[in-house]
Design a protein around this motif. Structure first.
Motif, short mmCIF file in Angstrom:
data_model
loop_
_atom_site.label_atom_id
_atom_site.label_comp_id
_atom_site.label_asym_id
_atom_site.label_seq_id
_atom_site.Cartn_x
_atom_site.Cartn_y
_atom_site.Cartn_z
N TYR A 16 0.82 -1.21 0.00
CA TYR A 16 0.00 0.00 0.00
C TYR A 16 0.85 1.26 0.00
N ALA A 18 -5.82 1.60 -0.27
CA ALA A 18 -4.57 1.88 0.45
C ALA A 18 -4.78 2.94 1.52
N GLU A 57 -7.78 1.16 -5.96
CA GLU A 57 -6.57 0.77 -5.25
C GLU A 57 -6.12 1.88 -4.30
#
Length: 393
Positions: free
Chosen positions: A11, A58, A54
């Motif tokens: 991440y 994260a 994404e």
């Protein structure tokens, strides 16, 4: 997404920050990337939409101190999928992560003394506040359905028409690009983990899904609510749309037009438009299912002796019906293919009802002719059968 996938995902690399980045640095990086890859700023770009998911995922982990601590501890145990023993452990060697997360190794022994398996340790990190298997990705949201009404003339309803409809609906707020956040950087809702839904038990092993009360079903929460939409991401919008009403609609019919409702969020589909149709009456024609109806007056002589009678049609040339001798009052005849349009494109029929017209005024010649007719038919009593039936009842 499995626990293994989460542990192996970097991440820090997703947000482009070092592992010792401060909370403020993480937040700044997330806002910059979210603004760049937000779906509303990259309409139709599937790769940008995936990148935004994404980034949100994260930020949900690294932006929460507790989750970040658990994630860092998990990464320390599993570096790129390999188990790293402590000092003196003889170097690094690889295990099948599926064995470790499953809780036991072949042979029945416990995996490294972790009891129920490492999946139990990380379950709270990756599935907190959501049902089994839920991740942290925000979900596309379908647009709202819209209802409207339209009034058509009788002819428009039969033949179909394109009409303008002015509609008001909720659409993505232009001030914040639909994010609900003044800075364009909302965070994933920690309650529903971005799904917009929460599950609750109803007994008997069943569970019910409800919209998340904290984010109102959006999956996102605005840290700095937009002044226009107050953090909802939606604002009232008016637009005029040309809508095609199909031929053959009837009064009171509700038409569904797919995808013509309010726009969706985060790449979600648009809602539907429901149009309630009102149809004005016609001075000559009526409607019965797919058939049109008309009442045609005829003279007594035409009904008694027979005649060729011209009958009007809707928006077309007249047709001629052959009236057989002795046609009774109220008889209905059929002109095929002169009715309303059916769903398959064919037309119904025109139902013609004969009405014998009784003159209110007579010329001397006509009166004399009728007197002669009455004398010629004096022996005939059209009511005799009526009285016979009354006596026998």
């Amino acid at each position: 997404m499995s626990t293994k996938d989460f542990v192996e995902k970097d991440y820090y690399k997703v947000l482009g920050v070092p592992k010792d980045a401060t909370e403020a640095e993480v937040k700044k990086a997330y806002r910059k990337l979210a603004r760049e890859f937000h779906p509303d700023a990259n309409k139709g770009d599937a790769s940008a939409e995936e990148r935004f998911k994404e980034i949100s995922e994260a930020n949900d982990i690294l932006g929460d101190p507790k989750k970040r601590k658990e994630y860092d501890e998990a990464r320390a145990l599993f570096g790129n999928g390999g188990f790293r023993p402590g000092p003196g452990g003889g170097g690094s060697f690889n295990f099948d992560l599926g064995d470790l997360f499953g809780g036991t190794q072949q042979g029945g022994g416990q995996a490294g003394g972790f009891g129920g398996g490492l999946g139990d340790v990380f379950g709270g990190l990756f599935n907190r506040g959501a049902g089994p298997g839920a991740g942290t990705r925000t979900q596309p949201r379908r647009g709202q359905d819209i209802e409207s009404e339209v009034t058509l003339s009788f002819t428009e309803a039969v033949d179909g028409a394109t009409v303008p409809l002015r509609m008001s609906s909720q659409a993505p707020c232009k001030a914040c690009s639909g994010t609900g956040d003044k800075n364009g950087t909302p965070r994933v809702c920690p309650t529903c983990v971005g799904t917009g839904q929460v599950s609750r038990g109803s007994g008997g092993g069943f569970s019910l899904t409800d919209p998340c009360a904290d984010c109102k079903g959006r999956g996102l929460i605005a840290e700095t609510p937009c002044d226009v939409c107050k953090g909802s991401g939606r604002a009232r919008s008016s637009r005029t749309m040309q809508v095609r009403i199909p031929a053959g609609v009837s009064n009171g019919q509700r038409i569904r037009l797919r995808g013509k409702g309010a726009p969706g969020e985060r790449g979600g589909p648009a809602g539907d438009l429901y149009v309630l149709v009102h149809v004005d009456s016609h001075p000559v024609f009526g409607r019965k299912d797919d058939n049109l109806t008309v009442t045609v007056p005829v003279t007594f002589a035409e009904a008694a002796l027979g005649a060729d009678v011209k009958v009007p049609t809707l928006n077309g040339p007249s047709v001629t019906l052959k009236l057989p001798p002795g046609t009774p009052n109220g008889r209905t005849m059929r002109a095929r293919g002169k009715g309303a349009v059916r769903k398959d494109g064919t037309r119904g029929d025109l139902l013609v009802t004969v009405e014998v017209a009784v003159p209110t005024e007579l010329s001397d010649k006509a009166r004399e002719a009728l007197e002669m007719y009455r004398e010629a038919t004096e022996s005939e009593d059209p009511r005799s059968a009526l009285f016979e039936s009354a006596k026998g009842a």
